[in-house]
Design an enzyme around this catalytic site. Structure first.
Site, mmCIF file in Angstrom:
data_model
loop_
_atom_site.group_PDB
_atom_site.id
_atom_site.type_symbol
_atom_site.label_atom_id
_atom_site.label_comp_id
_atom_site.label_asym_id
_atom_site.label_seq_id
_atom_site.Cartn_x
_atom_site.Cartn_y
_atom_site.Cartn_z
ATOM 1 N N ASP A 43 18.477 -60.359 26.085
ATOM 2 C CA ASP A 43 19.254 -59.133 26.256
ATOM 3 C C ASP A 43 19.795 -59.045 27.682
ATOM 4 O O ASP A 43 19.047 -58.860 28.628
ATOM 5 C CB ASP A 43 18.365 -57.913 25.987
ATOM 6 C CG ASP A 43 19.155 -56.619 26.078
ATOM 7 O OD1 ASP A 43 19.708 -56.192 25.057
ATOM 8 O OD2 ASP A 43 19.252 -56.055 27.190
ATOM 9 N N TYR A 48 24.187 -56.534 34.740
ATOM 10 C CA TYR A 48 23.054 -57.273 35.315
ATOM 11 C C TYR A 48 23.493 -58.468 36.176
ATOM 12 O O TYR A 48 22.673 -59.081 36.854
ATOM 13 C CB TYR A 48 22.093 -57.774 34.212
ATOM 14 C CG TYR A 48 21.620 -56.729 33.241
ATOM 15 C CD1 TYR A 48 21.808 -55.368 33.482
ATOM 16 C CD2 TYR A 48 20.982 -57.087 32.054
ATOM 17 C CE1 TYR A 48 21.392 -54.413 32.568
ATOM 18 C CE2 TYR A 48 20.556 -56.129 31.149
ATOM 19 C CZ TYR A 48 20.771 -54.801 31.407
ATOM 20 O OH TYR A 48 20.362 -53.860 30.491
ATOM 21 N N LYS A 73 26.524 -56.252 26.997
ATOM 22 C CA LYS A 73 27.023 -54.872 26.901
ATOM 23 C C LYS A 73 28.225 -54.674 27.809
ATOM 24 O O LYS A 73 28.283 -55.277 28.891
ATOM 25 C CB LYS A 73 25.910 -53.892 27.321
ATOM 26 C CG LYS A 73 24.554 -54.239 26.741
ATOM 27 C CD LYS A 73 23.446 -53.309 27.193
ATOM 28 C CE LYS A 73 22.086 -53.862 26.784
ATOM 29 N NZ LYS A 73 21.446 -54.736 27.781
ATOM 30 N N HIS A 106 27.518 -49.855 26.640
ATOM 31 C CA HIS A 106 26.286 -49.670 27.421
ATOM 32 C C HIS A 106 25.867 -48.188 27.494
ATOM 33 O O HIS A 106 24.703 -47.859 27.309
ATOM 34 C CB HIS A 106 26.492 -50.253 28.821
ATOM 35 C CG HIS A 106 25.232 -50.713 29.477
ATOM 36 N ND1 HIS A 106 25.154 -51.826 30.265
ATOM 37 C CD2 HIS A 106 23.975 -50.191 29.474
ATOM 38 C CE1 HIS A 106 23.918 -51.976 30.713
ATOM 39 N NE2 HIS A 106 23.187 -50.991 30.243
HETATM 40 P P1 NDP Z 1 10.165 -53.013 30.999
HETATM 41 O O1 NDP Z 1 9.574 -51.838 30.367
HETATM 42 O O2 NDP Z 1 10.413 -54.234 30.205
HETATM 43 O O3 NDP Z 1 9.218 -53.334 32.229
HETATM 44 C C1 NDP Z 1 9.468 -54.376 33.103
HETATM 45 C C2 NDP Z 1 8.415 -54.278 34.215
HETATM 46 O O4 NDP Z 1 7.109 -54.488 33.677
HETATM 47 C C3 NDP Z 1 8.639 -55.283 35.282
HETATM 48 O O5 NDP Z 1 8.278 -54.694 36.516
HETATM 49 C C4 NDP Z 1 7.649 -56.407 34.921
HETATM 50 O O6 NDP Z 1 7.231 -57.064 36.102
HETATM 51 C C5 NDP Z 1 6.507 -55.618 34.290
HETATM 52 N N1 NDP Z 1 5.812 -56.367 33.218
HETATM 53 C C6 NDP Z 1 6.355 -57.156 32.272
HETATM 54 N N2 NDP Z 1 5.415 -57.652 31.451
HETATM 55 C C7 NDP Z 1 4.235 -57.171 31.879
HETATM 56 C C8 NDP Z 1 2.904 -57.340 31.438
HETATM 57 N N3 NDP Z 1 2.613 -58.108 30.397
HETATM 58 N N4 NDP Z 1 1.918 -56.683 32.118
HETATM 59 C C9 NDP Z 1 2.204 -55.899 33.171
HETATM 60 N N5 NDP Z 1 3.469 -55.700 33.643
HETATM 61 C C10 NDP Z 1 4.468 -56.332 33.000
HETATM 62 O O7 NDP Z 1 11.515 -52.512 31.749
HETATM 63 P P2 NDP Z 1 13.033 -52.963 31.829
HETATM 64 O O8 NDP Z 1 13.726 -51.880 32.538
HETATM 65 O O9 NDP Z 1 13.202 -54.318 32.409
HETATM 66 O O10 NDP Z 1 13.509 -52.987 30.315
HETATM 67 C C11 NDP Z 1 13.540 -54.147 29.527
HETATM 68 C C12 NDP Z 1 14.950 -54.597 29.246
HETATM 69 O O11 NDP Z 1 15.681 -53.552 28.601
HETATM 70 C C13 NDP Z 1 15.795 -54.888 30.488
HETATM 71 O O12 NDP Z 1 15.430 -56.085 31.126
HETATM 72 C C14 NDP Z 1 17.168 -54.848 29.902
HETATM 73 O O13 NDP Z 1 17.451 -56.050 29.215
HETATM 74 C C15 NDP Z 1 17.075 -53.672 28.945
HETATM 75 N N6 NDP Z 1 17.528 -52.405 29.538
HETATM 76 C C16 NDP Z 1 18.599 -51.763 28.922
HETATM 77 C C17 NDP Z 1 19.094 -50.592 29.422
HETATM 78 C C18 NDP Z 1 20.231 -49.931 28.747
HETATM 79 O O14 NDP Z 1 20.776 -48.960 29.305
HETATM 80 N N7 NDP Z 1 20.644 -50.375 27.587
HETATM 81 C C19 NDP Z 1 18.507 -49.959 30.624
HETATM 82 C C20 NDP Z 1 17.372 -50.681 31.172
HETATM 83 C C21 NDP Z 1 16.908 -51.840 30.625
HETATM 84 P P3 NDP Z 1 7.417 -58.663 36.335
HETATM 85 O O15 NDP Z 1 8.839 -59.024 36.056
HETATM 86 O O16 NDP Z 1 7.028 -58.838 37.772
HETATM 87 O O17 NDP Z 1 6.452 -59.316 35.386
#
Ligand code: NDP
Length: 277
Positions: A43, A48, A73, A106
């Site tokens: 995604d 991004y 998006k 988006h």
């Molecule tokens: P998430 O809820 O996926 O959380 C990501 C965070 O959690 C990062 O800091 C990561 O750190 C940490 N993390 C990941 N796996 C673990 C684990 N197993 N244990 C503990 N911590 C963990 O947030 P996102 O905002 O990244 O959302 C996911 C995706 O959704 C985005 O990447 C994007 O593709 C999409 N998105 C879409 C939006 C929209 O408007 N349509 C808006 C925001 C996001 P680390 O990387 O250091 O592991």
């Protein structure tokens, strides 16, 4: 696990989110690890600024193109009919593909999102995308699209996690056969660590993060957790050999607390959130 969408396309229920992966090497490494451990959905978004890296990692992996589900998006500043068609061309080029699996509006930019979606419908008719969809659309936006669109959105990607469970909106979407993808499925770092979830996780020999992600799957939503760490990328995909019991589902249900992290597209002036983006 595969989700059959309303237009009969199969979409993996767990994909890798790549927001904030702006370091080229880091992004390629994360996507490569994900593909290695079995992820088949990525995604991304124009916002991004890593569509190029997504394209490169996929190409280098040499999996058949049809085995991978790519979502991207159209960003707010590119919205409107003609601009969306242009933005799409750019995304195709950066991703180095000749079609995109799912293309989403988006955010519902006021006065523009119905025209943006009209362009997405055209891309679908021209078979340049397999799944037309939207993101951050609430009931009022979906009702507006019902008035103007010939093809209903197949997906709505919304913020969803235990602190913002979106039960009403999910019900509304599911009643219309619109699949829901939850973004920020781990609450973007606002839920963990959590002792109660650690305790639940122990029962299943899993981690608290896996319990949260499994909770989404039990509710029938698609998820796109993001991580740059190989061990977490693996952990976030290892969800298919257990299921949560009713009591644990209820415990997590009790976390719902309007804990929104992103903009609320129902609020007038929500576009202010994106100033400078
Ligand atoms: P998430 O809820 O996926 O959380 C990501 C965070 O959690 C990062 O800091 C990561 O750190 C940490 N993390 C990941 N796996 C673990 C684990 N197993 N244990 C503990 N911590 C963990 O947030 P996102 O905002 O990244 O959302 C996911 C995706 O959704 C985005 O990447 C994007 O593709 C999409 N998105 C879409 C939006 C929209 O408007 N349509 C808006 C925001 C996001 P680390 O990387 O250091 O592991």
């Amino acid at each position: 696990m595969i989700k059959k969408l309303s237009n009969n396309v199969d979409m993996p229920q767990v994909g890798l989110g790549v927001y904030k992966m702006t370091d080229e090497t880091e992004a390629i490494k994360a996507i490569t690890t994900a593909l290695d451990v079995g992820y088949r959905a990525i995604d991304t978004a124009t916002l991004y600024q890593n569509e190029k890296e997504v394209g490169e990692a996929i190409k280098a992996h040499k999996l058949p193109r049809e085995d991978i589900f790519i979502t991207t998006k159209v960003w707010n500043t590119d919205q409107g009919y003609d601009n969306t068609l242009r933005a799409f061309e750019k995304s195709l080029e950066l991703l180095q593909v000749d079609y995109i699996d799912s293309y989403l509006t988006h955010w519902p930019v006021p006065e523009k999102y119905t025209e943006t979606y009209r362009a997405i419908e055209r891309l679908y008719e021209e078979k340049l995308i397999r799944v037309p969809g939207v993101s951050n659309h609430h009931q009022e936006h979906l009702l507006e699209l019902e008035k103007t669109a010939n093809i209903k959105p197949v997906i709505n990607q919304i913020e969803c996690h235990p602190l913002l469970q979106q039960s009403e909106l999910i019900k509304f979407c599911h009643e219309r056969d619109i699949a829901v993808t939850g973004w920020g499925p781990l609450g973007r770092g606002r839920i963990l660590p959590n002792e109660e979830l650690d305790h639940i996780a122990k029962k299943y020999n899993k981690t608290a993060a896996q319990v949260i992600l499994r909770w989404h799957l039990e509710r029938g939503t698609i998820i796109i957790p993001k991580s740059i760490k190989p061990s977490r990328i693996k952990e976030n995909f290892d969800l298919f050999d257990f299921s949560l019991d009713q009591e644990d589902m209820e415990t997590i249900a009790s976390y719902d607390s309007n804990g929104r992290t992103g903009a609320n597209s129902s609020e007038p002036g929500f576009m202010r959130h994106f100033e400078g983006m």
